[in-house]
Design a protein around this motif. Structure first.
Motif, PDB file in Angstrom:
ATOM      1  N   SER A   1       7.260 -11.794   4.245  1.00 31.85           N
ATOM      2  CA  SER A   1       6.077 -11.095   4.740  1.00 31.85           C
ATOM      3  C   SER A   1       5.055 -10.963   3.620  1.00 31.85           C
ATOM      4  O   SER A   1       5.299 -10.276   2.634  1.00 31.85           O
ATOM      5  CB  SER A   1       6.468  -9.708   5.255  1.00 31.85           C
ATOM      6  OG  SER A   1       7.315  -9.792   6.357  1.00 31.85           O
ATOM      7  N   PRO A   2       3.915 -11.616   3.754  1.00 35.63           N
ATOM      8  CA  PRO A   2       2.900 -11.507   2.716  1.00 35.63           C
ATOM      9  C   PRO A   2       2.086 -10.226   2.863  1.00 35.63           C
ATOM     10  O   PRO A   2       2.058  -9.607   3.931  1.00 35.63           O
ATOM     11  CB  PRO A   2       2.022 -12.736   2.978  1.00 35.63           C
ATOM     12  CG  PRO A   2       2.147 -12.962   4.449  1.00 35.63           C
ATOM     13  CD  PRO A   2       3.525 -12.542   4.834  1.00 35.63           C
ATOM     14  N   TYR A   3       1.437  -9.841   1.795  1.00 34.88           N
ATOM     15  CA  TYR A   3       0.550  -8.685   1.780  1.00 34.88           C
ATOM     16  C   TYR A   3      -0.822  -9.170   1.317  1.00 34.88           C
ATOM     17  O   TYR A   3      -0.919  -9.925   0.353  1.00 34.88           O
ATOM     18  CB  TYR A   3       1.078  -7.616   0.824  1.00 34.88           C
ATOM     19  CG  TYR A   3       2.434  -7.093   1.186  1.00 34.88           C
ATOM     20  CD1 TYR A   3       3.585  -7.782   0.805  1.00 34.88           C
ATOM     21  CD2 TYR A   3       2.594  -5.922   1.910  1.00 34.88           C
ATOM     22  CE1 TYR A   3       4.840  -7.318   1.141  1.00 34.88           C
ATOM     23  CE2 TYR A   3       3.841  -5.440   2.241  1.00 34.88           C
ATOM     24  CZ  TYR A   3       4.960  -6.153   1.854  1.00 34.88           C
ATOM     25  OH  TYR A   3       6.202  -5.679   2.190  1.00 34.88           O
ATOM     26  N   TYR A   4      -1.877  -8.700   1.963  1.00 34.47           N
ATOM     27  CA  TYR A   4      -3.215  -9.156   1.632  1.00 34.47           C
ATOM     28  C   TYR A   4      -4.142  -7.986   1.359  1.00 34.47           C
ATOM     29  O   TYR A   4      -4.096  -6.953   2.034  1.00 34.47           O
ATOM     30  CB  TYR A   4      -3.795  -9.997   2.775  1.00 34.47           C
ATOM     31  CG  TYR A   4      -3.094 -11.321   2.973  1.00 34.47           C
ATOM     32  CD1 TYR A   4      -2.193 -11.500   4.016  1.00 34.47           C
ATOM     33  CD2 TYR A   4      -3.329 -12.383   2.103  1.00 34.47           C
ATOM     34  CE1 TYR A   4      -1.537 -12.706   4.183  1.00 34.47           C
ATOM     35  CE2 TYR A   4      -2.674 -13.595   2.266  1.00 34.47           C
ATOM     36  CZ  TYR A   4      -1.780 -13.747   3.305  1.00 34.47           C
ATOM     37  OH  TYR A   4      -1.132 -14.951   3.468  1.00 34.47           O
TER      38      TYR A   4
ATOM     39  N   TYR B   1      11.398 -12.093   0.608  1.00 38.42           N
ATOM     40  CA  TYR B   1      10.807 -11.509   1.808  1.00 38.42           C
ATOM     41  C   TYR B   1       9.653 -12.396   2.231  1.00 38.42           C
ATOM     42  O   TYR B   1       8.760 -12.663   1.437  1.00 38.42           O
ATOM     43  CB  TYR B   1      10.294 -10.093   1.527  1.00 38.42           C
ATOM     44  CG  TYR B   1      11.337  -9.195   0.921  1.00 38.42           C
ATOM     45  CD1 TYR B   1      11.428  -9.015  -0.454  1.00 38.42           C
ATOM     46  CD2 TYR B   1      12.254  -8.533   1.724  1.00 38.42           C
ATOM     47  CE1 TYR B   1      12.372  -8.199  -1.021  1.00 38.42           C
ATOM     48  CE2 TYR B   1      13.205  -7.711   1.170  1.00 38.42           C
ATOM     49  CZ  TYR B   1      13.270  -7.544  -0.201  1.00 38.42           C
ATOM     50  OH  TYR B   1      14.221  -6.736  -0.750  1.00 38.42           O
TER      51      TYR B   1
ATOM     52  N   ARG C   1      -8.037 -11.260   3.621  1.00 40.73           N
ATOM     53  CA  ARG C   1      -7.632 -11.280   5.032  1.00 40.73           C
ATOM     54  C   ARG C   1      -8.481 -12.242   5.849  1.00 40.73           C
ATOM     55  O   ARG C   1      -9.700 -12.201   5.814  1.00 40.73           O
ATOM     56  CB  ARG C   1      -7.724  -9.872   5.625  1.00 40.73           C
ATOM     57  CG  ARG C   1      -6.639  -8.959   5.111  1.00 40.73           C
ATOM     58  CD  ARG C   1      -6.496  -7.687   5.935  1.00 40.73           C
ATOM     59  NE  ARG C   1      -5.549  -6.790   5.304  1.00 40.73           N
ATOM     60  CZ  ARG C   1      -5.900  -5.813   4.481  1.00 40.73           C
ATOM     61  NH1 ARG C   1      -7.173  -5.610   4.212  1.00 40.73           N
ATOM     62  NH2 ARG C   1      -4.984  -5.037   3.934  1.00 40.73           N
TER      63      ARG C   1
ATOM     64  N   GLY D   1       2.177 -11.483  -7.319  1.00 42.13           N
ATOM     65  CA  GLY D   1       0.884 -11.169  -6.744  1.00 42.13           C
ATOM     66  C   GLY D   1      -0.248 -11.955  -7.364  1.00 42.13           C
ATOM     67  O   GLY D   1      -0.122 -12.504  -8.459  1.00 42.13           O
TER      68      GLY D   1
ATOM     69  N   ALA E   1      -3.487 -10.737  -3.016  1.00 41.18           N
ATOM     70  CA  ALA E   1      -2.345 -10.976  -2.132  1.00 41.18           C
ATOM     71  C   ALA E   1      -1.050 -10.881  -2.922  1.00 41.18           C
ATOM     72  O   ALA E   1      -1.050 -11.029  -4.146  1.00 41.18           O
ATOM     73  CB  ALA E   1      -2.448 -12.360  -1.477  1.00 41.18           C
TER      74      ALA E   1
ATOM     75  N   ASP F   1       3.244   0.401  -6.276  1.00 38.61           N
ATOM     76  CA  ASP F   1       2.373  -0.135  -5.230  1.00 38.61           C
ATOM     77  C   ASP F   1       1.950  -1.574  -5.549  1.00 38.61           C
ATOM     78  O   ASP F   1       1.377  -1.834  -6.613  1.00 38.61           O
ATOM     79  CB  ASP F   1       1.155   0.780  -5.103  1.00 38.61           C
ATOM     80  CG  ASP F   1       0.326   0.510  -3.865  1.00 38.61           C
ATOM     81  OD1 ASP F   1      -0.310   1.453  -3.366  1.00 38.61           O
ATOM     82  OD2 ASP F   1       0.292  -0.650  -3.410  1.00 38.61           O
ATOM     83  N   LEU F   2       2.195  -2.485  -4.626  1.00 40.82           N
ATOM     84  CA  LEU F   2       1.853  -3.890  -4.835  1.00 40.82           C
ATOM     85  C   LEU F   2       0.361  -4.103  -5.036  1.00 40.82           C
ATOM     86  O   LEU F   2      -0.056  -5.111  -5.598  1.00 40.82           O
ATOM     87  CB  LEU F   2       2.320  -4.730  -3.647  1.00 40.82           C
ATOM     88  CG  LEU F   2       3.815  -4.984  -3.531  1.00 40.82           C
ATOM     89  CD1 LEU F   2       4.139  -5.606  -2.184  1.00 40.82           C
ATOM     90  CD2 LEU F   2       4.320  -5.892  -4.643  1.00 40.82           C
ATOM     91  N   ARG F   3      -0.455  -3.185  -4.552  1.00 39.29           N
ATOM     92  CA  ARG F   3      -1.900  -3.354  -4.603  1.00 39.29           C
ATOM     93  C   ARG F   3      -2.503  -2.927  -5.939  1.00 39.29           C
ATOM     94  O   ARG F   3      -3.696  -3.129  -6.172  1.00 39.29           O
ATOM     95  CB  ARG F   3      -2.553  -2.556  -3.477  1.00 39.29           C
ATOM     96  CG  ARG F   3      -2.134  -2.998  -2.073  1.00 39.29           C
ATOM     97  CD  ARG F   3      -2.521  -1.958  -1.043  1.00 39.29           C
ATOM     98  NE  ARG F   3      -1.837  -0.694  -1.274  1.00 39.29           N
ATOM     99  CZ  ARG F   3      -2.057   0.409  -0.558  1.00 39.29           C
ATOM    100  NH1 ARG F   3      -2.963   0.397   0.407  1.00 39.29           N
ATOM    101  NH2 ARG F   3      -1.389   1.519  -0.813  1.00 39.29           N
TER     102      ARG F   3
ATOM    103  N   ILE G   1       3.496 -11.632  -2.420  1.00 40.32           N
ATOM    104  CA  ILE G   1       4.580 -12.130  -1.571  1.00 40.32           C
ATOM    105  C   ILE G   1       5.889 -11.950  -2.320  1.00 40.32           C
ATOM    106  O   ILE G   1       5.910 -11.981  -3.557  1.00 40.32           O
ATOM    107  CB  ILE G   1       4.346 -13.610  -1.205  1.00 40.32           C
ATOM    108  CG1 ILE G   1       5.268 -14.049  -0.065  1.00 40.32           C
ATOM    109  CG2 ILE G   1       4.506 -14.521  -2.422  1.00 40.32           C
ATOM    110  CD1 ILE G   1       4.873 -15.386   0.554  1.00 40.32           C
TER     111      ILE G   1
END
Length: 122
Positions: free
Chosen positions: A56-59, A54, A64, A34, A48, A102-104, A50
């Motif tokens: 699919s990225p996360y933002y 996988y 965004r 991250g 962000a 949680d990735l965030r 990734i």
């Protein structure tokens, strides 16, 4: 344990672009990597993430529509392409290896780089 090393920061005018690079050297890393940022006097903020396996990225909200995260599995490298930069994007940007949770959330990561400064002038 993986040791992230960031590069690519610098100074740019508003509207410009930068690409940050994170090399994940050392031992095994988590499934996800991250990017976070921390502006002076503020909390660390999720940008962000990734997964190595996988696509699919996360933002986070700051990223965004303007930032893109990507990875090169063979090089164990993560990239953050930042476009249409704004003065409020000024911060130290950190790359980190996810451990669990949680990735965030910053405390879901257990290996951090030393950060790279991004400064956006108006």
């Amino acid at each position: 344990q993986v040791q992230p090393v960031e590069s690519g920061g610098g100074s740019v005018q508003a509207g410009g672009s930068l690409r940050l690079i994170c090399e994940a050297s050392g031992g095994l890393s988590g499934e996800f990597m991250g990017w976070f940022r921390q502006a002076s006097g503020k909390d660390r903020e999720f940008v962000a993430a990734i997964g190595w396996n996988y696509d699919s990225p996360y933002y986070g909200d700051p990223a965004r529509g303007r930032f893109t995260i990507a990875r090169d599995i063979a090089r164990r490298t993560i990239y953050l392409q930042m476009n249409r930069l704004k003065p409020e994007d000024t911060a130290v940007y950190y790359c980190a290896a996810h451990s669990s949770g949680d990735l965030r959330l910053w405390d879901s990561y257990d290996s951090w780089g030393q950060g790279t400064q991004v400064t956006v002038s108006s």
